[in-house]
Design a protein around this motif. Sequence first.
Motif, PDB file in Angstrom:
ATOM      1  N   GLY A 133     185.021  39.993  25.504  1.00 12.24           N
ATOM      2  CA  GLY A 133     185.814  39.781  26.696  1.00 12.24           C
ATOM      3  C   GLY A 133     185.598  40.869  27.723  1.00 12.24           C
ATOM      4  O   GLY A 133     184.642  41.647  27.655  1.00 12.24           O
ATOM      5  N   SER A 134     186.515  40.960  28.689  1.00 10.08           N
ATOM      6  CA  SER A 134     186.368  41.826  29.849  1.00 10.08           C
ATOM      7  C   SER A 134     187.113  43.146  29.720  1.00 10.08           C
ATOM      8  O   SER A 134     186.978  44.019  30.574  1.00 10.08           O
ATOM      9  CB  SER A 134     186.894  41.097  31.095  1.00 10.08           C
ATOM     10  N   THR A 135     187.911  43.323  28.669  1.00 14.58           N
ATOM     11  CA  THR A 135     188.817  44.455  28.609  1.00 14.58           C
ATOM     12  C   THR A 135     188.128  45.756  28.212  1.00 14.58           C
ATOM     13  O   THR A 135     187.129  45.754  27.489  1.00 14.58           O
ATOM     14  CB  THR A 135     189.952  44.189  27.604  1.00 14.58           C
ATOM     15  N   PHE A 136     188.701  46.857  28.650  1.00 15.47           N
ATOM     16  CA  PHE A 136     188.264  48.177  28.183  1.00 15.47           C
ATOM     17  C   PHE A 136     188.784  48.444  26.778  1.00 15.47           C
ATOM     18  O   PHE A 136     188.087  48.978  25.920  1.00 15.47           O
ATOM     19  CB  PHE A 136     188.780  49.255  29.137  1.00 15.47           C
ATOM     20  N   PHE A 137     190.045  48.079  26.512  1.00 19.72           N
ATOM     21  CA  PHE A 137     190.701  48.379  25.249  1.00 19.72           C
ATOM     22  C   PHE A 137     190.136  47.552  24.096  1.00 19.72           C
ATOM     23  O   PHE A 137     190.332  47.888  22.931  1.00 19.72           O
ATOM     24  CB  PHE A 137     192.203  48.108  25.401  1.00 19.72           C
ATOM     25  N   GLU A 138     189.445  46.467  24.436  1.00 18.86           N
ATOM     26  CA  GLU A 138     188.826  45.544  23.484  1.00 18.86           C
ATOM     27  C   GLU A 138     189.878  44.715  22.744  1.00 18.86           C
ATOM     28  O   GLU A 138     191.079  44.898  22.902  1.00 18.86           O
ATOM     29  CB  GLU A 138     187.874  46.269  22.535  1.00 18.86           C
ATOM     30  N   THR A 139     189.403  43.769  21.932  1.00 16.79           N
ATOM     31  CA  THR A 139     190.275  42.799  21.282  1.00 16.79           C
ATOM     32  C   THR A 139     190.554  43.216  19.839  1.00 16.79           C
ATOM     33  O   THR A 139     190.031  44.207  19.337  1.00 16.79           O
ATOM     34  CB  THR A 139     189.620  41.415  21.285  1.00 16.79           C
ATOM     35  N   LEU A 140     191.357  42.413  19.146  1.00 21.84           N
ATOM     36  CA  LEU A 140     191.599  42.653  17.727  1.00 21.84           C
ATOM     37  C   LEU A 140     190.315  42.531  16.909  1.00 21.84           C
ATOM     38  O   LEU A 140     190.248  43.046  15.793  1.00 21.84           O
ATOM     39  CB  LEU A 140     192.653  41.679  17.195  1.00 21.84           C
ATOM     40  N   GLY A 141     189.303  41.877  17.465  1.00 19.38           N
ATOM     41  CA  GLY A 141     188.013  41.825  16.770  1.00 19.38           C
ATOM     42  C   GLY A 141     187.425  43.196  16.523  1.00 19.38           C
ATOM     43  O   GLY A 141     186.719  43.421  15.525  1.00 19.38           O
ATOM     44  N   SER A 142     187.741  44.151  17.393  1.00 18.40           N
ATOM     45  CA  SER A 142     187.174  45.498  17.245  1.00 18.40           C
ATOM     46  C   SER A 142     187.807  46.253  16.086  1.00 18.40           C
ATOM     47  O   SER A 142     187.174  47.137  15.505  1.00 18.40           O
ATOM     48  CB  SER A 142     187.344  46.298  18.541  1.00 18.40           C
TER      49      SER A 142
END
Length: 396
Positions: A133-142
């Motif tokens: 996705g577009s976020t800096f914080f990233e998703t739960l996938g990380s």
Amino acid sequence: MRHPLPRRTALLLWPLLAAPLLAAFALPAAAVQVTDNLDLGGAIRGRLDYDPDRDLSKLGFDTFFLTATYDSDSWIGAAKYRFYGKHYPFDYTDEVGDVSFAEYAWLGYKFDAERQLQAGLIPVPFGLQPYYGSTFFETLGSVIGLEDAQDIGIKYQQKNADWDLQAAWFAMPAEQGHGTSRGGTTYGTGVATADAYVVDGSDNHEENIFVARLARHFQLGDWASEAGVSALTSTLENQDTGGDGDRRAFAVHYLGQNGPWSVQVLAARQQMSPDNPGSDRLVTFGSFDGTFNVAARGNLYVADLSYALPGQYGWLSGVKLYANYSRFAKDASGFADSERFIAGSSFTLGPLWIALEWLHGKHDPYIGGGSYTQSLGAGGSERWENQLYSNIGYYF
């Protein structure tokens, strides 16, 4: 992580701008060209964390990192090393550099314009690339070890206008860097040796990791699209029992671009069968100098929508607005699903890349101060938690 930045003047402005400005998006550095083939660069970033429910209001240094890239007609390579410490959330350490580790470090050979082979500490080609996705914080996938992960091995890559094939074998995860954690002193999240504070923690070592990803590029009406599938399999060697378990993961994804609009979706299944001495419902993972439990079996769902504003407004340019939702739905009875919603914006302000994000999470180890070690396992806080996260970086 996505656009180069100017090199010079912001270094002088950094001490004045670090306090009032907000979040830096980790983009490729505007590196200094050493030779026709070798570029050196890096970045310095600060961060702001604000959560009134936890009486959290922290502003300080985030990270400093150095990069190197090499590109010739036949040979390629890249490396990146990060330094943390002294400031939140690493304020339990004394100095910057007390926590440090490599993000990636690899060399490669180009057979031709479409085919190449890479070896070293390499990004794992699984799902949407390079991020979900577009976020800096990233998703739960990380934080369940699928997004933005790096392992040590070899990868074959073949890309053309229609197809993108990547296949890799990794002998082992990233080596531990410098820090305080037994198994979590790495950048990307992976299977780890639990620290003493992790209740029901495990000690599994991952090896013989095979990953394959195939994506097809096509036009869907007005949308320039990519659809793909990914698969991962590995061995989990338990250090207490001496027995082997396994890890399996599968994913499908779609990415569409229509002018300023972009949509990304992903669905993934992760299933681990560890040979733990106790319960097989949890596997300990780690990164960023910490370890925590993850439910052994569950499904990950991600959806991301973004809009890029055209034009430049004085010093302000490259404005992107986005919203991202991710959910880790766990199989185990009594385990609460983890959810994360992020709304934010990234943009360039003069020589600085900035991002500002509102984090909204439930059973999320990184949002709201719930259970860091158990949120991705049995669960943490039963309520939605909120936090403002921001960071600013100058890339050179």
